[in-house]
Design an enzyme around this catalytic site. Structure first.
Site, mmCIF file in Angstrom:
data_model
loop_
_atom_site.group_PDB
_atom_site.id
_atom_site.type_symbol
_atom_site.label_atom_id
_atom_site.label_comp_id
_atom_site.label_asym_id
_atom_site.label_seq_id
_atom_site.Cartn_x
_atom_site.Cartn_y
_atom_site.Cartn_z
ATOM 1 N N GLY A 13 0.790 -1.229 0.000
ATOM 2 C CA GLY A 13 0.000 0.000 0.000
ATOM 3 C C GLY A 13 0.820 1.275 0.000
ATOM 4 O O GLY A 13 1.759 1.455 -0.777
ATOM 5 N N ALA A 40 3.038 1.842 8.873
ATOM 6 C CA ALA A 40 2.529 0.557 9.385
ATOM 7 C C ALA A 40 1.278 0.809 10.214
ATOM 8 O O ALA A 40 1.249 1.715 11.045
ATOM 9 C CB ALA A 40 3.595 -0.131 10.243
ATOM 10 N N TYR A 82 -9.728 2.459 16.397
ATOM 11 C CA TYR A 82 -8.874 2.914 15.281
ATOM 12 C C TYR A 82 -8.795 4.450 15.269
ATOM 13 O O TYR A 82 -7.705 5.031 15.189
ATOM 14 C CB TYR A 82 -9.453 2.390 13.967
ATOM 15 N N ILE A 93 -8.045 5.441 0.256
ATOM 16 C CA ILE A 93 -6.941 5.160 -0.669
ATOM 17 C C ILE A 93 -7.039 3.689 -1.075
ATOM 18 O O ILE A 93 -7.201 2.806 -0.218
ATOM 19 C CB ILE A 93 -5.568 5.422 -0.008
#
Ligand code: NAD
Length: 247
Positions: free
Chosen positions: A13, A87, A151, A184
């Site tokens: 990614g 990461a 998150y 993305i």
């Protein structure tokens, strides 16, 4: 830009695109990731095209592993001058069902992992009187996101860490900025779409003002600027790369 750059999450990614971009601009790139197989392949591909790249299999939540990798990087390339922390993990669970273990795992990787990677590297930048740090946070830290409290909290922490370090280290020639990506198109986003945790990419595109999905290269381009000498007056900023999704 002949600098020593460390990129985490470099097997996939955005981290991979950032490593490729910095290598193409002349950096010696140390690529860190948990996924050793993909990482080794990508580093080998960069070397095969004439770039300086090496791979280090680490869990960013493991401070000792980061320290060990940095020791090898310094021996191979020299002091760390640029650090990009890409990461990260995602997960979707309602707040009431979230376990303490799920919360801790998210914070350990996304926030504490960022802390470890920066704290173990910043002495090199202080000694050299120059440094560039770019954290990859998330537009969800700006907008909130459903079933992602852990998150979003971890990425909000990354934003706060970025701003605090920007203030502390600006007098020492070190800039610290964050890119909070919108949607993305990466393996992480595709997996979330396949599980039904995110709407289809077509639905996301329809709601995005620029009418396309973001690409890892969109992130790498912004990151390359933030890592350049020219960006020396930019610090503590969130540089949104989100197609106008969040303004
Ligand atoms: N894709 C998106 O739409 C999006 C949006 C906002 C923010 N982000 C953030 O961008 C960053 C990059 O995500 P991506 O979409 O490129 O995902 P990705 O899954 O394609 O890449 C992430 C990489 O991080 C590595 N990684 C995960 N946990 C690790 C650990 N503990 N130690 C070392 N490496 C580890 C993975 O092996 C993987 O190679 C992440 O921090 C993510 O949270 C992604």
């Amino acid at each position: 830009m002949s600098r020593v750059a460390v990129v985490t999450g470099a097997a996939s990614g955005m981290g991979l695109a950032i490593a490729q971009r910095l290598a193409s601009e002349g950096c010696r790139v140390a690529m860190l990731d948990l996924n050793g197989l993909a990482l080794a392949d990508e580093a080998a591909a960069l070397r095969a095209s004439g770039h300086h790249a090496a791979s280090y299999v680490v869990n960013v939540a493991d401070r000792a592993a980061i320290e060990d990798a940095y020791t090898l990087i310094r021996a191979e390339f020299g002091p760390i001058e640029i650090l990009v922390t890409s990461a990260g993990i995602d997960a979707f669970v309602s707040f009431r069902a979230m376990t303490t273990e799920q919360w801790e795992q998210m914070v350990n990787v996304n926030l504490t992992g960022t802390f470890h990677c920066i704290q173990a590297a910043i002495g090199d930048m202080v000694d050299g009187g120059w440094g560039r740090i770019v954290t990859i946070s998330s537009s969800s830290a700006q907008s909130g996101a459903n079933r992602m409290a852990h998150y979003v909290a971890s990425k909000g922490g990354v934003v706060g860490l970025t701003k605090a370090l920007a203030v502390e280290f600006a007098p020492l020639g070190i800039t610290v900025n964050s890119i909070p990506p919108g949607f993305i198109d990466t393996p992480m986003a595709r997996r979330a779409e396949e599980r039904g945790d995110l709407p289809s990419i077509d639905a996301v595109i329809a709601r995005t003002p620029v009418r396309r999905a973001g690409t890892p290269n969109d992130i790498a381009a912004a990151c390359a600027f933030l890592c350049s000498d020219e960006a020396g007056y930019v610090t503590g900023q969130l540089i949104g790369v989100n197609g106008g999704w969040y303004l």
